[in-house]
Motif scaffolding. Structure first.
Motif, PDB file in Angstrom:
ATOM      1  N   ALA A 129      63.047  70.054  34.413  1.00 15.38           N
ATOM      2  CA  ALA A 129      63.579  71.416  34.404  1.00 15.38           C
ATOM      3  C   ALA A 129      62.456  72.442  34.394  1.00 15.38           C
ATOM      4  O   ALA A 129      62.537  73.486  35.058  1.00 15.38           O
ATOM      5  CB  ALA A 129      64.484  71.606  33.185  1.00 15.38           C
ATOM      6  N   ARG A 130      61.389  72.171  33.656  1.00 16.96           N
ATOM      7  CA  ARG A 130      60.248  73.081  33.654  1.00 16.96           C
ATOM      8  C   ARG A 130      59.598  73.158  35.027  1.00 16.96           C
ATOM      9  O   ARG A 130      59.148  74.224  35.465  1.00 16.96           O
ATOM     10  CB  ARG A 130      59.220  72.632  32.620  1.00 16.96           C
ATOM     11  CG  ARG A 130      59.637  72.783  31.162  1.00 16.96           C
ATOM     12  CD  ARG A 130      58.503  72.368  30.248  1.00 16.96           C
ATOM     13  NE  ARG A 130      57.314  73.170  30.505  1.00 16.96           N
ATOM     14  CZ  ARG A 130      56.085  72.813  30.122  1.00 16.96           C
ATOM     15  NH1 ARG A 130      55.889  71.664  29.485  1.00 16.96           N
ATOM     16  NH2 ARG A 130      55.050  73.582  30.377  1.00 16.96           N
ATOM     17  N   LYS A 131      59.573  72.030  35.738  1.00 16.75           N
ATOM     18  CA  LYS A 131      58.960  72.033  37.065  1.00 16.75           C
ATOM     19  C   LYS A 131      59.796  72.826  38.054  1.00 16.75           C
ATOM     20  O   LYS A 131      59.255  73.554  38.899  1.00 16.75           O
ATOM     21  CB  LYS A 131      58.769  70.594  37.544  1.00 16.75           C
ATOM     22  CG  LYS A 131      57.834  70.464  38.738  1.00 16.75           C
ATOM     23  CD  LYS A 131      57.451  69.031  38.971  1.00 16.75           C
ATOM     24  CE  LYS A 131      56.407  68.923  40.075  1.00 16.75           C
ATOM     25  NZ  LYS A 131      55.960  67.525  40.301  1.00 16.75           N
ATOM     26  N   VAL A 132      61.122  72.701  37.981  1.00 20.17           N
ATOM     27  CA  VAL A 132      61.991  73.521  38.834  1.00 20.17           C
ATOM     28  C   VAL A 132      61.745  74.999  38.570  1.00 20.17           C
ATOM     29  O   VAL A 132      61.664  75.823  39.494  1.00 20.17           O
ATOM     30  CB  VAL A 132      63.465  73.152  38.592  1.00 20.17           C
ATOM     31  CG1 VAL A 132      64.389  74.099  39.338  1.00 20.17           C
ATOM     32  CG2 VAL A 132      63.737  71.720  39.036  1.00 20.17           C
ATOM     33  N   ALA A 133      61.620  75.351  37.302  1.00 23.16           N
ATOM     34  CA  ALA A 133      61.409  76.759  36.949  1.00 23.16           C
ATOM     35  C   ALA A 133      60.079  77.273  37.486  1.00 23.16           C
ATOM     36  O   ALA A 133      59.993  78.425  37.933  1.00 23.16           O
ATOM     37  CB  ALA A 133      61.475  76.920  35.433  1.00 23.16           C
ATOM     38  N   HIS A 134      59.037  76.444  37.460  1.00 23.95           N
ATOM     39  CA  HIS A 134      57.740  76.901  37.952  1.00 23.95           C
ATOM     40  C   HIS A 134      57.761  77.111  39.466  1.00 23.95           C
ATOM     41  O   HIS A 134      57.025  77.966  39.978  1.00 23.95           O
ATOM     42  CB  HIS A 134      56.652  75.883  37.575  1.00 23.95           C
ATOM     43  CG  HIS A 134      56.063  76.118  36.223  1.00 23.95           C
ATOM     44  ND1 HIS A 134      55.036  77.007  36.012  1.00 23.95           N
ATOM     45  CD2 HIS A 134      56.368  75.610  35.007  1.00 23.95           C
ATOM     46  CE1 HIS A 134      54.712  77.021  34.736  1.00 23.95           C
ATOM     47  NE2 HIS A 134      55.506  76.181  34.097  1.00 23.95           N
ATOM     48  N   PHE A 135      58.555  76.353  40.201  1.00 20.92           N
ATOM     49  CA  PHE A 135      58.681  76.600  41.630  1.00 20.92           C
ATOM     50  C   PHE A 135      59.295  77.971  41.888  1.00 20.92           C
ATOM     51  O   PHE A 135      58.871  78.699  42.786  1.00 20.92           O
ATOM     52  CB  PHE A 135      59.547  75.510  42.278  1.00 20.92           C
ATOM     53  CG  PHE A 135      58.762  74.315  42.723  1.00 20.92           C
ATOM     54  CD1 PHE A 135      58.154  74.291  43.959  1.00 20.92           C
ATOM     55  CD2 PHE A 135      58.630  73.211  41.909  1.00 20.92           C
ATOM     56  CE1 PHE A 135      57.430  73.193  44.380  1.00 20.92           C
ATOM     57  CE2 PHE A 135      57.915  72.103  42.314  1.00 20.92           C
ATOM     58  CZ  PHE A 135      57.303  72.097  43.555  1.00 20.92           C
TER      59      PHE A 135
END
Length: 377
Positions: A254-260
């Motif tokens: 979820a954190r990686k999706v947010a960083h995109f």
């Protein structure tokens, strides 16, 4: 007949019965008391505590000037969790979740999602920009008056594009910028192929309606462009990004999706908060208080004196360089998150692979420090 000692029989070894120890009761002819019988203690079982439902609690930010509202299905909930974590320490940005876990554009009436978004916007919800992520469960047949159409057929694609346009038209008419997050690959290869085609429909519709499309696909595949449950997180460390079902995300995912999506969100926020530059002051009108007195006729024909040369300022060398945190996420010059390691190209590919992978040191060159050859005699 041969006599054997007590407790011994040919071919067998029999243990003698245990002899009772000394007892005063037996010495005076009093029978022994029966041994006490211990009953097992049965403890009553406590009922198992009821599972506590996990409720998403948003920390209120009453003074937030930017309201990021996330719409979509279950995957959008994970995107909201990651975005809220990025802005948890910011009192100027509030992230609000408006998701429906079982909702989808093809699993409901065409007017259901536009109606839901209108109710949210008309219900007093402040919004600066909208983040949309939907479609994980939209691979279902379409039924209309002409019959039933399979997913990604020509009729299905046209109907799906119309539903996406209807959703985006609401934000476009109200002047609300939209960041649409594409779908990630799934554990099932057939599902991943369909979602890849659906992402192209999202991209075309979003860009045509003035929105911003964010492609997260490269962040959740391996070097062969296939689904992977593990990979580098936002700090570059190996982590589990997807849940065991091959659909949902973990906290790291979820954190990686947010960083995109964060690069586009920050760009929109910066453009919305930027002020308009002050215009140049108008030329003073003759006769006004700001007007300068007219020059004499002689001075009017005199050439202007040359301007003094401005001193050239040489760049000063800083005492220390910029502070670069070791745990910061790697981004491209455009600001997007780097999802794969850079590939070597050109003439340096072979010597680098030969030295780093095979452990073969490069050949020395004449005059270099590693040239240990004897000079010619």
């Amino acid at each position: 007949m041969r006599a054997y000692p007590p407790g011994y029989y040919p071919g067998k070894l029999v243990q003698p019965a245990p002899q009772p120890g000394f007892s005063l009761r037996r010495l005076f002819g009093v029978p022994d008391e029966p041994p006490p019988v211990y009953k097992p203690v049965v403890r009553p079982r406590r009922p198992a505590p009821a599972p506590v439902p996990v409720v998403h609690q948003e920390r209120p930010k009453p003074n937030a000037t930017t309201q990021v509202v996330v719409f979509g299905d279950a995957l959008a909930g994970y995107a909201e969790e990651g975005i809220a974590g990025l802005y948890s320490d910011s009192e100027d940005v509030a992230v609000v979740r408006k998701t429906r876990d079982e909702g989808g554009l093809m699993r409901s009436d065409p007017d259901e999602w536009p109606k839901f978004i209108k109710e949210v916007l008309d219900g007093g919800q402040k919004i600066t920009l909208a983040v949309v992520m939907i479609g994980a469960k939209d691979r279902v047949p379409l039924k209309d008056q002409s019959g039933e159409h399979d997913p990604l057929s020509n009729e299905w694609r046209e109907a799906y594009r119309q539903r996406i346009d209807a959703l985006l038209r609401i934000f476009k008419d109200r002047g609300i910028p939209v960041v649409w997050i594409g779908l990630p690959p799934m554990k099932n290869d057939a599902v991943s192929e369909d979602l890849l085609a659906m992402n192209e429909i999202y991209r075309e519709s979003v860009e045509r309606n003035g929105g911003t499309y964010v492609d997260i696909w490269p962040g959740f595949v391996d070097e062969d462009n296939r689904y992977t449950a593990t990979g580098p997180d936002v700090d570059g460390q190996p982590a589990k990004l997807r849940a065991n079902d091959g659909v949902l995300f973990t906290k790291a995912g979820a954190r990686k999706v947010a960083h995109f999506a964060d690069a586009e969100i920050k760009r929109i926020i910066a453009n919305g908060q930027g002020g308009v530059a002050n215009a140049a002051p108008p030329h003073p009108i003759e006769g006004s208080p700001n007007a300068t007195p007219a020059s004499s006729s002689i001075e009017a024909f005199l050439p202007a004196p040359p301007e003094a040369a401005a001193p050239v300022s040489l760049p000063s060398k800083p005492l220390i360089g910029p502070v670069l945190p070791l745990s910061r996420p790697e981004v491209t010059p455009g600001g997007t998150l780097i999802s794969t390691k850079p590939k070597l190209t050109g003439d340096q590919v072979y010597p680098v692979q030969r030295a780093l992978r095979n452990g073969i040191a490069p050949n020395s060159r004449p005059g270099r420090a590693d040239d240990f050859r004897w000079p010619p005699s």
